[in-house]
Design an enzyme around this catalytic site. Sequence first.
Site, PDB file in Angstrom:
ATOM      1  N   GLY A 138       0.882  -0.893   0.308  1.00 19.39           N
ATOM      2  CA  GLY A 138      -0.289  -0.134   0.112  1.00 19.39           C
ATOM      3  C   GLY A 138       1.067   1.324   0.202  1.00 19.39           C
ATOM      4  O   GLY A 138       2.140   1.649   1.113  1.00 19.39           O
ATOM      5  N   ALA A 139       0.498   2.364  -1.094  1.00 23.20           N
ATOM      6  CA  ALA A 139       1.291   2.682  -1.311  1.00 23.20           C
ATOM      7  C   ALA A 139       1.548   3.706   0.071  1.00 23.20           C
ATOM      8  O   ALA A 139       2.938   3.576   0.158  1.00 23.20           O
ATOM      9  CB  ALA A 139       1.160   4.448  -2.098  1.00 23.20           C
ATOM     10  N   ASP A 197      -1.107   4.973  -6.645  1.00 25.82           N
ATOM     11  CA  ASP A 197       0.492   4.561  -6.176  1.00 25.82           C
ATOM     12  C   ASP A 197       1.096   5.998  -6.716  1.00 25.82           C
ATOM     13  O   ASP A 197       2.341   5.999  -6.296  1.00 25.82           O
ATOM     14  CB  ASP A 197       0.580   3.185  -6.643  1.00 25.82           C
ATOM     15  N   LYS A 245      -3.200  -0.451  -8.863  1.00 25.60           N
ATOM     16  CA  LYS A 245      -2.631  -1.240  -9.274  1.00 25.60           C
ATOM     17  C   LYS A 245      -3.882  -1.936 -10.263  1.00 25.60           C
ATOM     18  O   LYS A 245      -4.523  -1.136 -10.639  1.00 25.60           O
ATOM     19  CB  LYS A 245      -4.232  -1.843  -7.905  1.00 25.60           C
TER      20      LYS A 245
END
Lengths: 342, 342
Positions: A35-36, A225, A236
């Site tokens: 997860g960014a 992201d 994604k």
Amino acid sequence: MRFLDQTKLPAREEIVETSDYRIIAEAIKRLAIRGAPLIGIAAAYGVALAAFHCAEQNAKRINDCLEKVIATLAGTRPTAVNLFWALERQRAVVSRVGADSLPILRQSLVDEAIAIHREDAEMCEAIGKHGSEILPHAATILTHCNAGALATGGIGTALGVIRMAWEMKKLKHVYVDETRPLLQGSRLTAWELQQLDIPYTLLPDNAAAFLMQRGLVSAVVVGADRVAHNGDVANKVGTYGLAIAARHHRIPFYVAAPVSTIDFAITRGSEIPIEQRRSEELTEFNGVSVAPPGVEVYSPAFDVTPHDLITAMITNASVVWNPNAESMAVLKSKLAQASTGR
Amino acid sequence: MRFLDQTKLPAREEIVETSDYRIIAEAIKRLAIRGAPLIGIAAAYGVALAAFHCAEQNAKRINDCLEKVIATLAGTRPTAVNLFWALERQRAVVSRVGADSLPILRQSLVDEAIAIHREDAEMCEAIGKHGSEILPHAATILTHCNAGALATGGIGTALGVIRMAWEMKKLKHVYVDETRPLLQGSRLTAWELQQLDIPYTLLPDNAAAFLMQRGLVSAVVVGADRVAHNGDVANKVGTYGLAIAARHHRIPFYVAAPVSTIDFAITRGSEIPIEQRRSEELTEFNGVSVAPPGVEVYSPAFDVTPHDLITAMITNASVVWNPNAESMAVLKSKLAQASTGR
């Protein structure tokens, strides 16, 4: 540092405890931490932890040692910009504080990591607030991958919006793409929604367009992201196809992301480096082969959604409708003013 | 009857030998035998085999016994129309030949099953010929699911087109969607292409739009499970999303199907019954759970692509450009004339 190994979910909630930044780097690489925003937070803690193990005696060597740590952490994953942004903040701490007093530097790096972590939680709250306000009543939301508490330092970005909408009683149902190949939807988002008691349905990614055709989706909300200056979004893989399908069905398509995910240094989405994943993630499951041996695989971790398919960018600072180079520039100058004012 | 159990591919090529129609019905249900044309062929053989086990003494009872067999086979899967079409042909044989002489009826049913099988192989050849002619040179084709030799009695429909284009040296590369949840792309299409030595790359379904954005796809070619009178197409879930993405990128979208897949009795795609699959196909893999227990699942086996997203319908009779109620009616009358002329 303690972290949940997300590769083990939903079967096991396994907590890893470590003071070794290499364990953190490896956890980011294998998506145990993902997860960014969370990658950025974990990397910031990684630098702080490394400073405690740094036994060098002079400032130059301490600097070199921390540069090596930062380079290792930066080399884990190429797409999420929060990683580089958080490492840049730690690098700035090293320059500002200096390495003459190692105890002071160590504490400053810990403080900065905690600040990054706290700020992210606050950004999630603000995103959730802004996003839930613009959703329709009795909303049925489709989401992709996991942009929840597991991906951030707070309640999540896309899932933060969903969670707040649920609390405001504006949400009817969530549809969750399973998200091939690593099933972050099935394994992580489903797990989070179940913990929150929010009603949801899981679907294969390729059924999303049919779900829209049947009138079951009132909005799509996803995370990001990396966002380019013109509003193009890397997220994604599968996000782009969803955005096209949403446009085709005239369904609003929202991207929820903290401003730390925006890379104003990058003009457009095509310049964002896209990570390619190992072919085994597609051709094997738990060691069982599901494709002929030696098959060639195209497995980008992310894709790029052009800004003109995005209805609005929901950031912690504001909601940017019709994101493009102009509207994003307005956000940029707003952020610059806020940071000067601070 | 001998058939390849497709659920075991690509790991094992397991042949099942049976004279029991119930084994065939069960094989269709669990997708050991799959693909719209092949289901029809297998069901036709199933009726013929059942006649050999039918020990009833009078015509009425033999009729009843075979009607029961036809009902069982018809109850296996709801979407592919070839199943009902083939069973209708066997029912017509029973009416025409009558059950006064069981040996004659048995032979007639076997002959009809063989005829259906042979005609399907011929239809595949004709589809391959028509389709390969309209593809561009150095074509890079994206396909979904498996519409190959495994799905038909011949060289396949979509894969028949691909195979003939390869033989004509018009084909550069094939991109294969893995096709969740049952991975017919990874397991079956990849296996077939490997056997044929045709260069291909496997991708997650959700990466197809990104592949198109990068300019790597010159056409999409898929099969069909049922085509409505207006040209709407039910095919493996994910087809509709691909069609939307192809339109967005101005990439031609072709559906390759024998005329036995067209259901002229159905006006539009929304009337086609869509099979829902078991949730375990999405939430488990080889018995390992990949989603929280008790999760609700939306898993339609098929979706419906409206005719206006289809560039052409490649049938054995002809290529129908811009399929719609009018152009399909032309095909229908052409088929009626051919059948009268026969």
